[in-house]
Motif scaffolding. Structure first.
Motif, mmCIF file in Angstrom:
data_model
loop_
_atom_site.group_PDB
_atom_site.id
_atom_site.type_symbol
_atom_site.label_atom_id
_atom_site.label_comp_id
_atom_site.label_asym_id
_atom_site.label_seq_id
_atom_site.Cartn_x
_atom_site.Cartn_y
_atom_site.Cartn_z
ATOM 1 N N PHE A 23 0.834 -1.198 0.000
ATOM 2 C CA PHE A 23 0.000 0.000 0.000
ATOM 3 C C PHE A 23 0.873 1.255 0.000
ATOM 4 N N LYS A 24 0.538 2.229 -0.850
ATOM 5 C CA LYS A 24 1.270 3.479 -0.918
ATOM 6 C C LYS A 24 0.474 4.587 -0.234
ATOM 7 N N LEU A 81 7.458 16.992 7.779
ATOM 8 C CA LEU A 81 6.226 16.411 8.319
ATOM 9 C C LEU A 81 5.792 15.201 7.505
ATOM 10 N N LEU A 82 5.908 15.292 6.185
ATOM 11 C CA LEU A 82 5.568 14.159 5.328
ATOM 12 C C LEU A 82 6.449 12.953 5.636
ATOM 13 N N LYS A 83 7.723 13.208 5.839
ATOM 14 C CA LYS A 83 8.635 12.114 6.172
ATOM 15 C C LYS A 83 8.285 11.500 7.522
ATOM 16 N N ASN A 84 7.931 12.339 8.486
ATOM 17 C CA ASN A 84 7.614 11.844 9.824
ATOM 18 C C ASN A 84 6.396 10.925 9.829
ATOM 19 N N ILE A 85 5.455 11.169 8.913
ATOM 20 C CA ILE A 85 4.275 10.304 8.858
ATOM 21 C C ILE A 85 4.415 9.230 7.785
ATOM 22 N N LYS A 86 5.657 9.070 7.306
ATOM 23 C CA LYS A 86 6.020 7.972 6.399
ATOM 24 C C LYS A 86 5.233 8.008 5.087
ATOM 25 N N LEU A 122 13.996 17.979 -2.570
ATOM 26 C CA LEU A 122 13.899 17.646 -1.157
ATOM 27 C C LEU A 122 12.983 16.440 -0.941
ATOM 28 N N LEU A 123 11.905 16.371 -1.691
ATOM 29 C CA LEU A 123 11.034 15.200 -1.601
ATOM 30 C C LEU A 123 11.806 13.931 -1.945
ATOM 31 N N LEU A 124 12.514 13.954 -3.051
ATOM 32 C CA LEU A 124 13.260 12.772 -3.485
ATOM 33 C C LEU A 124 14.359 12.411 -2.491
ATOM 34 N N ALA A 125 14.990 13.407 -1.899
ATOM 35 C CA ALA A 125 16.031 13.142 -0.904
ATOM 36 C C ALA A 125 15.476 12.431 0.322
ATOM 37 N N ASN A 126 14.168 12.578 0.531
ATOM 38 C CA ASN A 126 13.511 11.921 1.666
ATOM 39 C C ASN A 126 12.666 10.720 1.235
ATOM 40 N N ASN A 127 12.953 10.227 0.030
ATOM 41 C CA ASN A 127 12.275 9.029 -0.494
ATOM 42 C C ASN A 127 10.758 9.213 -0.608
#
Length: 262
Positions: A23-24, A81-86, A122-127
């Motif tokens: 799931f994405k 914040l996006l990274k923190n919520i995976k 920055l998005l790509l750097a954080n996968n």
């Protein structure tokens, strides 16, 4: 409730509260709703800037997007914040007037390009995968003054714009959305007047708008397939508005399972 009924109910509950492994998980925004910086660093006005400043009382709480979430200045915090919520992906839209202030590609704003490059990188750097909407309701005011989406000429203006964003960002963006909810653009903007530019031209404006958007989408799609697909290997589509319908009589899963297994 017998054992089989209870078991099926519990299986349903566990399944309903879990996600499959593949799931994405993603989140979506629109430029006017979050960016702010409405006239910052060379950005031109769009129809929502014009609409909320000219007719402020048409907005129920008298607010506008001049500052909004200030994502123009705080995008790094947003990505954190996006990274923190995976988050696996982030769907956002490009403000046409931030890159091309009057809507025409012969007048580019370097700061707008800088902003979206930094956000994408920055998005790509954080996968986090960027999913980019080319148009989400914020037409440059200069093109609105030419007649807006009912003017068929805007199809070609849009294709020129799409061509530029494909070339600027397509080496990193692999999922593109030409238009967000074209039916809403036309029905609410040019038919019943609920959204900017607020025109009430039922049966005329909405159909002319719809024709332009469909032609613009088709031309932009074919352009990508011919010019960019082989090199960039991305996908181009459209987000279509739909409605969720519920039955008039509520029938719960528990009652259905009980009926068949009791």
């Amino acid at each position: 409730m017998n054992f089989i009924t209870l078991t099926l109910f519990l299986v349903y509950q566990v399944h309903a509260l879990s996600f499959p492994e593949n799931f994405k998980f993603g989140f979506a925004t629109a430029s006017y709703q979050i960016e702010g910086g409405w006239n910052a660093s060379g950005k031109g006005p769009n129809i929502w800037d014009w609409y909320t400043h000219t007719y402020p009382t048409r907005i129920a709480d008298l607010t506008n997007g001049d500052i909004a979430c200030d994502s123009y200045h705080k995008f790094a915090t947003d990505v954190k914040l996006l990274k923190n919520i995976k988050a696996d992906f982030y769907r956002f839209s490009i403000s046409w007037a931030r890159i091309f202030p009057n809507g025409q590609t012969n007048n580019i704003n370097p700061d707008g390009v800088r902003y979206y490059n930094e956000l994408i990188n920055l998005l790509l750097a954080n996968n986090i995968k960027p999913v980019v909407i080319i148009y989400h309701w914020d037409l440059p005011l200069g093109l609105h003054q030419l007649g807006g989406w009912p003017n068929i000429a805007l199809a070609d203006y849009f294709v020129d714009y799409a061509d530029k964003v494909f070339s600027l960002f397509g080496d990193r963006v692999k999922t593109w959305i030409t238009f967000n909810e074209p039916s809403q653009i036309c029905e609410l903007g040019y038919s019943n007047g609920a959204l900017a530019p607020g025109y009430t031209q039922l049966g005329i404006g909405n159909y002319m708008c719809g024709r332009t958007l469909l032609i613009a989408h088709a031309k932009a799609y074919r352009l990508y397939e011919k010019k960019y697909k082989q090199l960039q290997k991305g996908l181009v589509g459209m987000t279509v508005h739909t409605v969720w319908f519920e039955p008039a009589a509520e029938i719960s899963v528990i009652r259905i399972v009980s009926y068949f297994f009791s």
